[in-house]
Design a protein around this motif. Structure first.
Motif, PDB file in Angstrom:
ATOM      1  N   VAL A  70     -64.319   2.646  84.142  1.00  0.00           N
ATOM      2  CA  VAL A  70     -64.383   1.533  85.344  1.00  0.00           C
ATOM      3  C   VAL A  70     -63.582   1.728  86.463  1.00  0.00           C
ATOM      4  N   LEU A  71     -62.619   2.623  86.487  1.00  0.00           N
ATOM      5  CA  LEU A  71     -61.934   2.786  87.997  1.00  0.00           C
ATOM      6  C   LEU A  71     -62.202   4.111  88.547  1.00  0.00           C
ATOM      7  N   LEU A  76     -64.319  -1.258  93.384  1.00  0.00           N
ATOM      8  CA  LEU A  76     -62.839  -1.776  93.179  1.00  0.00           C
ATOM      9  C   LEU A  76     -62.308  -2.300  93.905  1.00  0.00           C
ATOM     10  N   GLU A  78     -53.530  -3.930  85.676  1.00  0.00           N
ATOM     11  CA  GLU A  78     -54.999  -3.790  86.121  1.00  0.00           C
ATOM     12  C   GLU A  78     -55.542  -5.329  86.305  1.00  0.00           C
ATOM     13  N   THR A  98     -61.296  -5.886  85.489  1.00  0.00           N
ATOM     14  CA  THR A  98     -61.393  -4.389  84.861  1.00  0.00           C
ATOM     15  C   THR A  98     -61.038  -4.444  83.418  1.00  0.00           C
TER      16      THR A  98
END
Length: 640
Positions: free
Chosen positions: A55-56, A260, A276, A280
């Motif tokens: 996800v990052l 992001l 986070e 996220t």
């Protein structure tokens, strides 16, 4: 670089139309750069390196200043971000389109997927829809008509199948009451079911109350297959634009992962690691549930387990889109409240925090105080603020000596300067360090000196909430000690200000054009009356009126000392050296006394240096400019 005046481009463009629609799974895949499959955020070997296809992943943009985007190579300020996507193992209802889904299910046959209208009715409604210039309200009324007609019909005109009522049942669940009827049923499947039910009732009477509760569960997979089978010619009758999306796009089979930059990781000094964003964390939960369902399906787990996981996946997708859902069962309720997309936009987030009320450069904010010694077009600015707010002044023949003195003073002494920018370079030199004497002598025409705010600068003064145009006006700055903005109480009314702890904003325009425009259009003297009805807004109020009334009473008399004291107090804060002449006393014996009206009007008399004074006439007597007044008793008094 001095901010240039805004000028419009030569080519004017007009927006033809705006179309809102739904993204199909194929369009999501085309828009995205990567498919996100990993539920872990960081690599196990390096805790600071984001995991690939996680996800990052930095191919979706960057949220760090010192790290460029891996897709376009731009930095945080220039990269807009790139999307990713997640493929859902099982389709889910979109919480935003849930009511629309129920509305469509009530209008179509649950067997053949045609709309529940006869051919004549279809033709009639399609002809009406083809009319040019249909307004939004007309289309909305037409949709209600079609929906009402469809819901009244139980038998499909196309296949003859029986249709019951479709309604919501619990959180994100839809049921079809196909078997609930008192009429004679034509559909063979429903008839066979009811006959078998009657046989069961003969053997067991306890089954009878359950007949009305027999229903068909329309889960997202069933609904998706129904929507895919809706004929193309029936889609306009659902009041859907085929260009904006198909009915099957209302069901989620693929999720877009936002860039992001809108969900940055916050590095925490207190704890090891990072904090986070809620979006996220919600995406990692969705990927985790996706993997669980996939494993259960491969291993051949019980249907009940898969259905429970499916419900959880549907709930997480709904909370990801909108976290303020009502009716969540206690066993599925999240332990911690998170922010979905609407929560990130409204309240103290994007709209209110970043769009409506932005923090800008060259502005200050502090508490306000009254100061009756200031003019109505002045505002007292603390020295501390004046040293930080700067104005870029270009060096020319008229101001070079003045700017040299400011450069020598530097940033610590007011009036001074903070930066110098030479004419042909983009580099700024900070005046806190280096040889300021040398820099001052090297000043050339065309250089820019970012000097402190000084007396006479035009500033914009604003109090929130800004409800009308007089909530922000232009004043002239007066640099004063202490820590509050001060202004004349007469200007309280347009700002709706009081002095019980109110704070106000001050903005320093950065170009000569902006200063001129602010003073002419937004100056307090150009806005004395309200545009609402022409009433005066800036006028004498409260203590001013009371003081003027008490001072001008008929029986108010003052001796010379008191009269001079009152006049001197009125002149406090005036920079000019004003020579005030007392008029002849009204009472000579037993002691010389002046009336309050004389003191009130003495300020209106011009000073000696004013040429208007030569023409001033009071009660038929002419005053000379040499200190001798041709008055009734041939004597004059001077306040020294």
């Amino acid at each position: 670089m001095v901010k240039e005046q805004f000028r419009e481009t030569d080519v004017a463009k007009k927006i033809s139309h705006i179309c809102f629609g739904m993204k199909s799974p194929e369009e999501m895949r085309q828009q995205a750069h990567i498919q996100v499959v990993s539920k872990n955020l960081y690599s196990q070997d390096n805790q600071h390196a984001p995991l690939l296809y996680g996800v990052l992943d930095h191919r979706m943009g960057t949220s760090e200043k010192d790290r460029p985007c891996e897709t376009c190579g731009k930095n945080l300020a220039d990269c807009l971000g790139h999307y990713g996507y997640i493929d859902l193992e099982l389709p889910c209802f979109h919480v935003g389109y849930f009511r629309a889904v129920i509305g469509i299910l009530q209008m179509i046959c649950k067997t053949c997927c045609h709309i529940m209208l006869s051919q004549e009715e279809k033709k009639q409604f399609l002809d009406y829809l083809k009319r040019p210039g249909l307004t939004y309200l007309q289309k909305r009324g037409l949709k209600k008509k079609i929906s009402d007609k469809c819901r009244k019909k139980n038998i499909c005109h196309h296949c003859g199948a029986f249709n019951g009522t479709v309604k919501k049942c619990g959180l994100l669940k839809i049921i079809h009451e196909k078997y609930k009827t008192n009429k004679k049923v034509v559909d063979p499947i429903v008839s066979n079911f009811l006959q078998s039910f009657e046989t069961a009732i003969e053997h067991n009477k306890e089954v009878e109350p359950l007949l009305g509760r027999a229903q068909e569960n329309l889960n997202p997979l069933v609904v998706l297959n129904l929507f895919k089978r809706i004929p193309a010619e029936d889609v306009p009758l659902l009041l859907m634009n085929p260009e904006a999306g198909k009915p099957s796009d209302l069901i989620l089979t693929r999720l877009l992962v936002p860039p992001l930059c809108i969900r940055p990781s916050v590095v925490s000094d207190l704890k090891s690691g990072t904090n986070e964003d809620d979006l996220t964390m919600k995406l990692t939960e969705i990927i985790f549930l996706n993997d669980v369902i996939k494993k259960h399906r491969i291993s051949g787990a019980k249907t009940q387990m898969i259905m429970e996981d499916w419900d959880f996946l549907q709930l997480q997708c709904a909370l990801y889109i909108n976290s303020e859902l009502s009716g969540i069962p206690l066993n599925m309720a999240p332990k911690k409240w998170t922010r979905g997309f609407p929560q990130s936009l409204h309240s103290y987030c994007r709209f209110r925090g970043n769009l409506s009320g932005k923090r800008v450069d060259f502005s200050g904010r502090t508490v306000i105080s009254p100061d009756p010694n200031l003019r109505i077009d002045e505002v007292a600015v603390p020295v501390h603020v004046a040293k930080i707010l700067t104005f870029p002044e270009k060096v020319n023949k008229a101001n070079i000596n003045f700017l040299r003195k400011l450069v020598q003073n530097g940033p610590e002494v007011h009036p001074g300067a903070n930066f110098i920018q030479q004419r042909h370079t983009q580099m700024k030199r900070f005046l806190k360090y280096g040889n300021r004497e040398k820099m001052a002598q090297e000043l050339k025409y065309g250089d820019i000196v970012e000097r402190h705010l000084i007396d006479g600068d035009v500033v914009l003064f604003n109090r929130q909430p800004s409800l009308h145009k007089l909530s922000i006006m232009a004043h002239l700055a007066r640099v004063k000690p202490h820590r509050t903005f001060r202004f004349n109480e007469c200007v309280c009314t347009p700002y709706n200000a009081d002095f019980d702890g109110d704070e106000m904003n001050l903005h320093l325009p950065q170009t000569e054009e902006a200063k001129a425009e602010a003073l002419v259009l937004m100056g307090t003297k150009a806005n004395l009356v309200t545009p609402r009805n022409g009433e005066p807004l800036i006028a004498a109020i409260q203590d001013f009126l009371t003081g003027a009334y008490l001072l001008t009473l008929k029986d108010t008399f003052f001796d010379r000392a008191k009269a001079c004291q009152i006049i001197a107090s009125i002149l406090v804060g005036k920079d000019e050296k004003i020579k005030v002449r007392l008029p002849p006393p009204t009472i000579l014996k037993p002691v010389t006394l002046w009336t309050g009206k004389q003191i009130f009007s003495v300020i209106l008399r011009p000073s000696d240096d004013n040429p208007v004074r030569a023409n001033l006439r009071t009660k038929g007597k002419q005053y000379c400019g040499k200190g001798e007044d041709l008055c009734a008793n041939d004597s004059c008094e001077t306040v020294s």
